[in-house]
Design a protein around this motif. Structure first.
Motif, PDB file in Angstrom:
ATOM      1  N   PRO A  10       0.808  -1.234   0.000  1.00  0.00           N
ATOM      2  CA  PRO A  10       0.000   0.000   0.000  1.00  0.00           C
ATOM      3  C   PRO A  10       0.838   1.280   0.000  1.00  0.00           C
ATOM      4  N   LEU A  11       1.887   1.320   0.785  1.00  0.00           N
ATOM      5  CA  LEU A  11       2.717   2.530   0.858  1.00  0.00           C
ATOM      6  C   LEU A  11       3.440   2.779  -0.462  1.00  0.00           C
ATOM      7  N   ALA A  12       3.853   1.702  -1.128  1.00  0.00           N
ATOM      8  CA  ALA A  12       4.527   1.849  -2.419  1.00  0.00           C
ATOM      9  C   ALA A  12       3.556   2.380  -3.471  1.00  0.00           C
ATOM     10  N   ARG A  13       2.320   1.880  -3.481  1.00  0.00           N
ATOM     11  CA  ARG A  13       1.313   2.387  -4.415  1.00  0.00           C
ATOM     12  C   ARG A  13       1.066   3.871  -4.186  1.00  0.00           C
ATOM     13  N   GLU A  14       0.954   4.237  -2.915  1.00  0.00           N
ATOM     14  CA  GLU A  14       0.690   5.636  -2.585  1.00  0.00           C
ATOM     15  C   GLU A  14       1.840   6.533  -3.013  1.00  0.00           C
ATOM     16  N   ALA A  15       3.078   6.058  -2.844  1.00  0.00           N
ATOM     17  CA  ALA A  15       4.251   6.858  -3.212  1.00  0.00           C
ATOM     18  C   ALA A  15       4.282   7.119  -4.718  1.00  0.00           C
ATOM     19  N   PHE A  32      -3.950  -1.094  -8.017  1.00  0.00           N
ATOM     20  CA  PHE A  32      -4.272  -2.490  -7.726  1.00  0.00           C
ATOM     21  C   PHE A  32      -3.194  -3.117  -6.856  1.00  0.00           C
ATOM     22  N   ASN A  33      -3.603  -4.085  -6.035  1.00  0.00           N
ATOM     23  CA  ASN A  33      -2.634  -4.783  -5.189  1.00  0.00           C
ATOM     24  C   ASN A  33      -2.244  -6.140  -5.768  1.00  0.00           C
ATOM     25  N   ASN A  34      -2.743  -6.467  -6.972  1.00  0.00           N
ATOM     26  CA  ASN A  34      -2.345  -7.708  -7.624  1.00  0.00           C
ATOM     27  C   ASN A  34      -2.553  -7.589  -9.133  1.00  0.00           C
ATOM     28  N   ALA A  35      -1.809  -8.413  -9.855  1.00  0.00           N
ATOM     29  CA  ALA A  35      -1.819  -8.328 -11.314  1.00  0.00           C
ATOM     30  C   ALA A  35      -3.124  -8.830 -11.930  1.00  0.00           C
ATOM     31  N   LEU A  52       4.557  -0.897 -12.467  1.00  0.00           N
ATOM     32  CA  LEU A  52       4.357  -2.299 -12.111  1.00  0.00           C
ATOM     33  C   LEU A  52       5.456  -2.835 -11.196  1.00  0.00           C
ATOM     34  N   ASP A  53       5.038  -3.338 -10.051  1.00  0.00           N
ATOM     35  CA  ASP A  53       5.968  -4.031  -9.153  1.00  0.00           C
ATOM     36  C   ASP A  53       6.283  -5.414  -9.728  1.00  0.00           C
TER      37      ASP A  53
END
Length: 236
Positions: A10-15, A32-35, A52-53
């Protein structure tokens, strides 16, 4: 550019979202938290760029990147520098290591926008707008005349579109969104992620599908409300 962010942290998405909001050229559609959730979203919504992580539960970022169209660009965002070589194999635009610095993020975005513009230029060179009644589209090393009234529907297949008429199919290398932008909105409608239909050729429809020339085409969830608004306005 329409963008999504895919990261299970979540913190990475927000950043990434905060950095993206600093650039007016980027339009963040969703995070999104998953592909797999992102893949379902992309079935109904055109996406130009994905942040994309790589290391995620379930489908990894690399697996996801291999499954999408080359016209959807990818910038990897990861805490692991050892995946940089793998990112070249899937032709990622850039590879950002967390924590991501603002200047480094801007450089990656500039690369993505430049490449996106080149893609659009290449696609537009394959179609020449002549009049309000027809256009010429490049197919098999020559330009073919296509009248708007003759088009039943247009199908997107990865990096190509197939223009279906009553007598033939015309295949050309082009992004579906590009040809959509060149067609008159009072005649053509994007019914789902992969199809544009000629409203004048719709034979019937219900809540889930329309029928054009005997073929059923699904109404996408993200397009259903707009389609029925057309019906209510008596454009269909």
């Amino acid at each position: 550019m329409n963008c999504i962010i895919v990261d299970d942290e979540p913190l990475a998405r927000e950043a990434v979202e905060l950095l993206a909001k600093e650039d007016d050229r980027l339009n963040i559609l969703e995070t999104f938290n998953n592909a797999r959730s992102a893949a379902l979203f992309m079935e109904e919504h055109p996406v130009d760029l994905i942040f994309l992580d790589i290391q995620m539960h379930g489908m990894t970022g690399l697996e996801f990147a291999r499954s999408i169209s080359k016209n959807t660009l990818v910038i990897f965002t990861t805490a692991y520098s050892e995946y940089a070589l793998d990112s070249y194999e899937v032709e990622a635009i850039d590879y950002l290591v967390k924590p991501i610095e603002a200047d480094r993020f801007k450089k990656a975005v500039e690369k993505a926008i430049s490449y996106h513009n080149l893609l659009l230029k290449e696609e537009k060179e394959n179609i020449e707008d002549i009049t309000t009644d027809f256009f010429f589209v490049k197919s098999e090393r020559k330009y073919l005349k296509v009248s708007y009234k003759d088009i039943l529907f247009i199908e997107g297949l990865k990096d190509y579109v197939v223009i279906h008429t009553e007598n033939k199919k015309i295949i050309t290398k082009m992004y579906l969104k590009t040809i959509q932008n060149l067609l008159p909105e009072n005649i053509f409608f994007r019914i789902n992620r992969s199809y544009i239909v000629n409203l004048q050729h719709i034979e019937s429809f219900d809540n889930n599908d329309i029928v054009v020339n005997g073929q059923e085409i699904a109404i996408g969830n993200g397009h259903r409300d707009a389609f029925f608004q057309l019906f209510a306005s008596r454009r269909i």
